[in-house]
Motif scaffolding. Structure first.
Motif, PDB file in Angstrom:
ATOM      1  N   GLU A   3      -3.326 -59.229 -36.593  1.00  0.00           N
ATOM      2  CA  GLU A   3      -3.852 -60.371 -37.335  1.00  0.00           C
ATOM      3  C   GLU A   3      -4.919 -59.910 -38.310  1.00  0.00           C
ATOM      4  N   LYS A   4      -5.031 -60.629 -39.396  1.00  0.00           N
ATOM      5  CA  LYS A   4      -6.064 -60.321 -40.380  1.00  0.00           C
ATOM      6  C   LYS A   4      -7.389 -60.859 -39.852  1.00  0.00           C
ATOM      7  N   ARG A   5      -8.432 -60.050 -39.956  1.00  0.00           N
ATOM      8  CA  ARG A   5      -9.749 -60.464 -39.473  1.00  0.00           C
ATOM      9  C   ARG A   5     -10.335 -61.520 -40.390  1.00  0.00           C
ATOM     10  N   ARG A   6     -10.936 -62.516 -39.763  1.00  0.00           N
ATOM     11  CA  ARG A   6     -11.562 -63.583 -40.537  1.00  0.00           C
ATOM     12  C   ARG A   6     -12.952 -63.142 -40.952  1.00  0.00           C
ATOM     13  N   LYS A   7     -13.345 -63.519 -42.132  1.00  0.00           N
ATOM     14  CA  LYS A   7     -14.694 -63.249 -42.638  1.00  0.00           C
ATOM     15  C   LYS A   7     -15.473 -64.549 -42.620  1.00  0.00           C
ATOM     16  N   PHE A   8     -16.718 -64.473 -42.170  1.00  0.00           N
ATOM     17  CA  PHE A   8     -17.570 -65.656 -42.109  1.00  0.00           C
ATOM     18  C   PHE A   8     -18.768 -65.461 -43.032  1.00  0.00           C
ATOM     19  N   GLU A   9     -19.084 -66.498 -43.757  1.00  0.00           N
ATOM     20  CA  GLU A   9     -20.232 -66.476 -44.651  1.00  0.00           C
ATOM     21  C   GLU A   9     -21.519 -66.368 -43.835  1.00  0.00           C
ATOM     22  N   PRO A  10     -22.548 -65.728 -44.386  1.00  0.00           N
ATOM     23  CA  PRO A  10     -23.834 -65.625 -43.678  1.00  0.00           C
ATOM     24  C   PRO A  10     -24.424 -66.982 -43.316  1.00  0.00           C
ATOM     25  N   GLU A  11     -24.231 -67.975 -44.178  1.00  0.00           N
ATOM     26  CA  GLU A  11     -24.750 -69.313 -43.893  1.00  0.00           C
ATOM     27  C   GLU A  11     -24.078 -69.921 -42.664  1.00  0.00           C
ATOM     28  N   PHE A  12     -22.773 -69.681 -42.540  1.00  0.00           N
ATOM     29  CA  PHE A  12     -22.032 -70.176 -41.386  1.00  0.00           C
ATOM     30  C   PHE A  12     -22.541 -69.516 -40.114  1.00  0.00           C
ATOM     31  N   ARG A  13     -22.743 -68.198 -40.174  1.00  0.00           N
ATOM     32  CA  ARG A  13     -23.253 -67.464 -39.016  1.00  0.00           C
ATOM     33  C   ARG A  13     -24.622 -67.990 -38.601  1.00  0.00           C
ATOM     34  N   LEU A  41     -19.456 -65.201 -31.502  1.00  0.00           N
ATOM     35  CA  LEU A  41     -20.673 -66.002 -31.560  1.00  0.00           C
ATOM     36  C   LEU A  41     -21.772 -65.387 -30.695  1.00  0.00           C
ATOM     37  N   ALA A  42     -21.408 -64.893 -29.524  1.00  0.00           N
ATOM     38  CA  ALA A  42     -22.403 -64.273 -28.642  1.00  0.00           C
ATOM     39  C   ALA A  42     -23.041 -63.065 -29.304  1.00  0.00           C
ATOM     40  N   SER A  43     -22.262 -62.290 -30.026  1.00  0.00           N
ATOM     41  CA  SER A  43     -22.828 -61.124 -30.712  1.00  0.00           C
ATOM     42  C   SER A  43     -23.750 -61.554 -31.847  1.00  0.00           C
ATOM     43  N   TRP A  44     -23.403 -62.632 -32.538  1.00  0.00           N
ATOM     44  CA  TRP A  44     -24.292 -63.138 -33.588  1.00  0.00           C
ATOM     45  C   TRP A  44     -25.621 -63.592 -33.002  1.00  0.00           C
ATOM     46  N   VAL A  45     -25.552 -64.306 -31.880  1.00  0.00           N
ATOM     47  CA  VAL A  45     -26.770 -64.819 -31.248  1.00  0.00           C
ATOM     48  C   VAL A  45     -27.633 -63.670 -30.749  1.00  0.00           C
ATOM     49  N   SER A  46     -27.026 -62.691 -30.079  1.00  0.00           N
ATOM     50  CA  SER A  46     -27.819 -61.574 -29.561  1.00  0.00           C
ATOM     51  C   SER A  46     -28.424 -60.754 -30.693  1.00  0.00           C
ATOM     52  N   ARG A  47     -27.687 -60.581 -31.777  1.00  0.00           N
ATOM     53  CA  ARG A  47     -28.222 -59.841 -32.927  1.00  0.00           C
ATOM     54  C   ARG A  47     -29.393 -60.596 -33.539  1.00  0.00           C
ATOM     55  N   ALA A  48     -29.261 -61.912 -33.640  1.00  0.00           N
ATOM     56  CA  ALA A  48     -30.346 -62.714 -34.212  1.00  0.00           C
ATOM     57  C   ALA A  48     -31.588 -62.664 -33.325  1.00  0.00           C
ATOM     58  N   ARG A  49     -31.393 -62.666 -32.024  1.00  0.00           N
ATOM     59  CA  ARG A  49     -32.543 -62.595 -31.107  1.00  0.00           C
ATOM     60  C   ARG A  49     -33.201 -61.228 -31.155  1.00  0.00           C
ATOM     61  N   ARG A  50     -32.389 -60.177 -31.285  1.00  0.00           N
ATOM     62  CA  ARG A  50     -32.955 -58.828 -31.378  1.00  0.00           C
ATOM     63  C   ARG A  50     -33.784 -58.660 -32.643  1.00  0.00           C
ATOM     64  N   THR A  51     -33.287 -59.202 -33.741  1.00  0.00           N
ATOM     65  CA  THR A  51     -34.000 -59.057 -35.009  1.00  0.00           C
ATOM     66  C   THR A  51     -35.139 -60.054 -35.150  1.00  0.00           C
ATOM     67  N   GLY A  52     -35.178 -61.036 -34.269  1.00  0.00           N
ATOM     68  CA  GLY A  52     -36.259 -62.017 -34.306  1.00  0.00           C
ATOM     69  C   GLY A  52     -36.016 -63.166 -35.253  1.00  0.00           C
ATOM     70  N   SER A  53     -34.804 -63.284 -35.766  1.00  0.00           N
ATOM     71  CA  SER A  53     -34.524 -64.376 -36.694  1.00  0.00           C
ATOM     72  C   SER A  53     -34.120 -65.655 -35.982  1.00  0.00           C
ATOM     73  N   ALA A  54     -33.886 -65.589 -34.676  1.00  0.00           N
ATOM     74  CA  ALA A  54     -33.545 -66.788 -33.905  1.00  0.00           C
ATOM     75  C   ALA A  54     -34.701 -67.112 -32.976  1.00  0.00           C
ATOM     76  N   PRO A  55     -35.156 -68.356 -32.973  1.00  0.00           N
ATOM     77  CA  PRO A  55     -36.270 -68.705 -32.093  1.00  0.00           C
ATOM     78  C   PRO A  55     -35.854 -68.663 -30.634  1.00  0.00           C
ATOM     79  N   ALA A  56     -36.705 -68.097 -29.804  1.00  0.00           N
ATOM     80  CA  ALA A  56     -36.424 -68.032 -28.375  1.00  0.00           C
ATOM     81  C   ALA A  56     -36.908 -69.287 -27.678  1.00  0.00           C
ATOM     82  N   GLY A  57     -37.608 -70.146 -28.389  1.00  0.00           N
ATOM     83  CA  GLY A  57     -38.151 -71.368 -27.813  1.00  0.00           C
ATOM     84  C   GLY A  57     -39.659 -71.380 -27.981  1.00  0.00           C
ATOM     85  N   THR A  58     -40.212 -72.531 -28.267  1.00  0.00           N
ATOM     86  CA  THR A  58     -41.650 -72.621 -28.447  1.00  0.00           C
ATOM     87  C   THR A  58     -42.338 -72.607 -27.099  1.00  0.00           C
TER      88      THR A  58
END
Length: 95
Positions: A3-13, A41-58
Motif C-alpha cells: 500500500e502507498k503510505r499516507r502523508k499527513f499535514e503537520p497541522e493535522f498531526r 498517533l501514539a508515536s506522534w503523541v510520544s514525540r510531542a511529549r518528548r520535545t515538550g510541544s504537548a502539554p502534560a497537564g497543568t
C-alpha cells in the motif's frame, strides 16, 4: 501489493495530538475517530511529549486529579467494607 503510505499535514498531526492531550481521550479512541492507525498517533503523541510541544497537564489539573483519585479510593474502601458486612448478614440470615 504494497500500500502507498499516507502523508499527513503537520497541522493535522498537531491537532490529533492536541485532541489526545487536552480532551483526555485515549489514543485508540482518537485514532478510530480520525481514521488513522493507533501506533501512528501514539508515536506522534510520544514525540510531542518528548520535545515538550504537548502539554502534560497543568499543575492545577494534576492536583484536582490527585484529590479526586484519593476520594475515589476512600469511597471504594468504604463500599468494600459495606459489602463484607452485607455478606456476613446474609450468611447469618440464611442460617
Amino acid at each position: 501489493m504494497a500500500e502507498k503510505r499516507r502523508k499527513f499535514e503537520p497541522e493535522f498531526r498537531e491537532g490529533a495530538v492536541r485532541i489526545v492531550t487536552e480532551t483526555g481521550k485515549s489514543v485508540p479512541e482518537v485514532a478510530k475517530d480520525l481514521g488513522i492507525n493507533e501506533t501512528t498517533l501514539a508515536s506522534w503523541v510520544s514525540r510531542a511529549r518528548r520535545t515538550g510541544s504537548a502539554p502534560a497537564g497543568t499543575s492545577d489539573e494534576l492536583e484536582r486529579l490527585r484529590r479526586e483519585n484519593a476520594q475515589l479510593k476512600r469511597d471504594n474502601k468504604e463500599l468494600a467494607m459495606e459489602r463484607e458486612v452485607l455478606k456476613r448478614c446474609m450468611v447469618l440470615w440464611v442460617k
